[in-house]
Design an enzyme around this catalytic site. Sequence first.
Site, mmCIF file in Angstrom:
data_model
loop_
_atom_site.group_PDB
_atom_site.id
_atom_site.type_symbol
_atom_site.label_atom_id
_atom_site.label_comp_id
_atom_site.label_asym_id
_atom_site.label_seq_id
_atom_site.Cartn_x
_atom_site.Cartn_y
_atom_site.Cartn_z
ATOM 1 N N ARG A 59 0.793 -1.083 0.070
ATOM 2 C CA ARG A 59 -0.025 0.212 0.041
ATOM 3 C C ARG A 59 0.951 1.124 -0.096
ATOM 4 O O ARG A 59 1.690 1.425 0.895
ATOM 5 C CB ARG A 59 -0.772 0.077 1.222
ATOM 6 C CG ARG A 59 -1.888 0.989 1.360
ATOM 7 C CD ARG A 59 -1.465 2.114 2.079
ATOM 8 N NE ARG A 59 -2.392 3.088 2.525
ATOM 9 C CZ ARG A 59 -2.351 4.433 3.036
ATOM 10 N NH1 ARG A 59 -0.778 4.627 3.567
ATOM 11 N NH2 ARG A 59 -3.308 5.212 3.498
ATOM 12 N N ASP A 86 1.826 4.765 0.366
ATOM 13 C CA ASP A 86 0.936 6.145 1.178
ATOM 14 C C ASP A 86 0.974 7.395 0.403
ATOM 15 O O ASP A 86 2.109 7.876 -0.145
ATOM 16 C CB ASP A 86 1.897 6.078 2.590
ATOM 17 C CG ASP A 86 1.257 7.321 3.439
ATOM 18 O OD1 ASP A 86 0.273 7.290 3.800
ATOM 19 O OD2 ASP A 86 1.909 8.413 3.375
ATOM 20 N N VAL A 114 0.197 9.059 -2.532
ATOM 21 C CA VAL A 114 0.978 9.087 -3.586
ATOM 22 C C VAL A 114 0.999 10.541 -4.641
ATOM 23 O O VAL A 114 1.557 10.609 -5.300
ATOM 24 C CB VAL A 114 0.642 7.803 -4.834
ATOM 25 C CG1 VAL A 114 1.070 6.605 -4.197
ATOM 26 C CG2 VAL A 114 -0.769 8.076 -5.164
ATOM 27 N N HIS A 115 -0.326 11.095 -3.961
ATOM 28 C CA HIS A 115 -0.414 12.736 -4.630
ATOM 29 C C HIS A 115 0.759 13.367 -4.168
ATOM 30 O O HIS A 115 1.001 14.568 -4.774
ATOM 31 C CB HIS A 115 -1.766 13.013 -4.050
ATOM 32 C CG HIS A 115 -1.802 12.853 -2.652
ATOM 33 N ND1 HIS A 115 -2.396 11.728 -2.185
ATOM 34 C CD2 HIS A 115 -1.782 13.736 -1.767
ATOM 35 C CE1 HIS A 115 -2.793 12.088 -0.793
ATOM 36 N NE2 HIS A 115 -2.249 13.486 -0.488
ATOM 37 N N GLU A 148 -2.711 5.060 -1.949
ATOM 38 C CA GLU A 148 -3.488 6.218 -1.405
ATOM 39 C C GLU A 148 -3.273 7.492 -2.170
ATOM 40 O O GLU A 148 -2.352 8.074 -2.330
ATOM 41 C CB GLU A 148 -3.036 6.249 0.331
ATOM 42 C CG GLU A 148 -4.068 7.379 0.635
ATOM 43 C CD GLU A 148 -3.330 7.882 2.037
ATOM 44 O OE1 GLU A 148 -4.225 8.588 2.758
ATOM 45 O OE2 GLU A 148 -2.209 7.961 1.934
ATOM 46 N N ASP A 155 -11.620 7.252 -0.342
ATOM 47 C CA ASP A 155 -11.883 7.913 0.846
ATOM 48 C C ASP A 155 -13.342 8.725 0.669
ATOM 49 O O ASP A 155 -14.206 8.813 1.613
ATOM 50 C CB ASP A 155 -10.806 9.364 1.054
ATOM 51 C CG ASP A 155 -9.719 8.943 1.676
ATOM 52 O OD1 ASP A 155 -9.929 7.703 2.465
ATOM 53 O OD2 ASP A 155 -8.898 9.738 1.834
ATOM 54 N N HIS A 191 -16.197 8.798 3.369
ATOM 55 C CA HIS A 191 -16.708 9.992 3.895
ATOM 56 C C HIS A 191 -18.330 9.776 3.611
ATOM 57 O O HIS A 191 -19.084 10.281 4.715
ATOM 58 C CB HIS A 191 -16.142 11.208 3.169
ATOM 59 C CG HIS A 191 -14.757 11.541 3.374
ATOM 60 N ND1 HIS A 191 -14.138 10.692 4.272
ATOM 61 C CD2 HIS A 191 -14.077 12.265 2.410
ATOM 62 C CE1 HIS A 191 -12.909 11.126 4.152
ATOM 63 N NE2 HIS A 191 -12.889 12.125 3.152
ATOM 64 N N GLN A 205 -8.756 7.974 9.454
ATOM 65 C CA GLN A 205 -10.071 8.680 9.570
ATOM 66 C C GLN A 205 -10.361 8.455 10.989
ATOM 67 O O GLN A 205 -11.185 9.340 11.644
ATOM 68 C CB GLN A 205 -11.381 7.933 8.980
ATOM 69 C CG GLN A 205 -10.821 7.918 7.650
ATOM 70 C CD GLN A 205 -10.758 9.332 6.984
ATOM 71 O OE1 GLN A 205 -11.418 10.268 7.641
ATOM 72 N NE2 GLN A 205 -9.979 9.595 5.953
#
Length: 600
Positions: free
Chosen positions: A266, A268, A270-271, A305, A330, A334, A402
């Site tokens: 996974r 973390d 990546v943006h 992510e 996400d 939400h 979250q």
Amino acid sequence: MSQSEIITIGSTAPGTGVDGDFAVWAPHRDRVRLRLGAADDPAPRVVDMERDRGGWWRARVDGAGPGTDYAYLLDEDPVPLPDPRSPYQPGGVHGPSRVYDHGAFVWTDDAWTGRPLAGAVVYEAHTGTFTPEGTLKAAIDRLDHLVDLGITHVEVMPVNAFDGVHGWGYDGVLWYAVHEPYGGPDAFKEFVDACHGRGLAVLLDVVHNHLGPSGAYLPRFGPYFSGENAWGPSLNLDGPDSDPVRRHVIDNALGWLRHFHLDGLRLDAVHALRDDRAVPILEELSAEVEALATSLGRPLSLIAESDRNDPRTVLPREAGGTGMTAQWSDDLHHALHVALTGETHGYYADFADPEALPTVLSRVFRHAGTHSSFRGRTHGAPVDLARVPGHRFLGYLSTHDQIGNRARGDRMGEHVSPGLLVCGAALLLCSPYTPMIFMGEEWAATTPWPFFASFTDPDLVEGVRNGRRREFAALGWAEEEIPDPMDPATRDAAVLDWSQTEADVHALVLETYRSLIALRRAEPDLADPRLDRFAVVASGDGRQLVLVRGTLRVVCNLASDGAEVELDAVPHELLLANGVPEIDGARVAVPGECFAILRV
């Protein structure tokens, strides 16, 4: 060792081997020396290293095999630094590295052929709070619970070496080494081996977008960082000298998969990986992981992510995507959170509309080229429902972020009834998405999970403590309501209370989760990932929803009062419910905060 005794090894073999070869990238240093010996050795052996044209410094030292402690001295600085590619840090992130032989571990998983992510049920777990001991060895004793629950993939939160004993793991500074308080590299291999023996795949959360604040020596060796992101310096992925930096990331990922027999990673945030190359690092990584999977003969998954709401993240490379196997969603969290808890502050405000949950359930993203009030701009792009299967998106009711980014680390179960919690689980586990459960959620655990750390620098300790207080005080929280992240008691309170699994309502919630997962596995319609064959019908206020899943209908009443729902076909079999629905033709009366799964 004299200069004539130094033997230069091949330029394609960075890092430290088990045959006395040492290599470190330090392109702008004038001198690099290898220090051999324990941290307190009064007379360590110091060896001058030889530089090659690529900025790598190399030396070969006979007899410096597994178990040898070593560090590097840069220029004339007398402070020895650990290896940026250290495989083993028994003395913590400030101490010397130790030569480690990955080939010495005796695996028993020769028959393991892996598990694809499609059809998975993922379980996110934090080693340090999964058990009171907070070790990988202790976690092995709880794996049978996951098997009994119906889990297929365990997603382990970061185990890379970070400062202190307890922490989330996202403050790692030595990406190749397993955190010693968790048990070190052998313990992680034993954990993975034990998982494979029980049919569980293992995913590891890795963090390449920043370093933690303590023990971050990587920039002293070379230009690993350039610019800033939300957490500090941003990785140098496209500037001068960025080729070895990219290699540092990719080799780290491949090393976890190869040496520790992992089934996926996974990635973390990546943006936050800023990369203007023609071939972004995610595409480069996916290509190399695909090649490794082919050579190993088993599937390997990459889960991103990403905050971009960009469908290209999960498109194949040949279709213009990055080739990620899946990404976290996400928006789905939400929408579920708002529908179940009624909270609408912060980014939850965009999900307050009654149409938000049915929209996200059926289309993946709430923000798909639409305005995001939290961001103050248009965000995201729509998913092509005919081309992209739902299993490429992970859905969840809760995650470490979250829960942990709330002031008290309070879980959803503290704010909603057990009935609503399992309604949320039914919507998630009967959806086309890959469901993920955060540890303890399956029994409505009441243990909080706030942010905690245990840095050793007193100034940093106070800085983190005060920063946390200021952050939440600005949101209206009283200081006494905010757990001290540096107090060991904060971590201790976050440890799962396993006795709850057998207590009253917790046991009922756990049994419902087990039944939902078993039904998902038994009924192909519930696991069908095709988004263009999935429909959601909702009441005007969004409190009653029906998921259309082939021949099955999943009816959820989120209201506190009972409600009648008109189906599109007459049900003839009740498969599972947490209440007692009444069926009259196509009309189904569902008690408040209950779900029912019916065959039509």
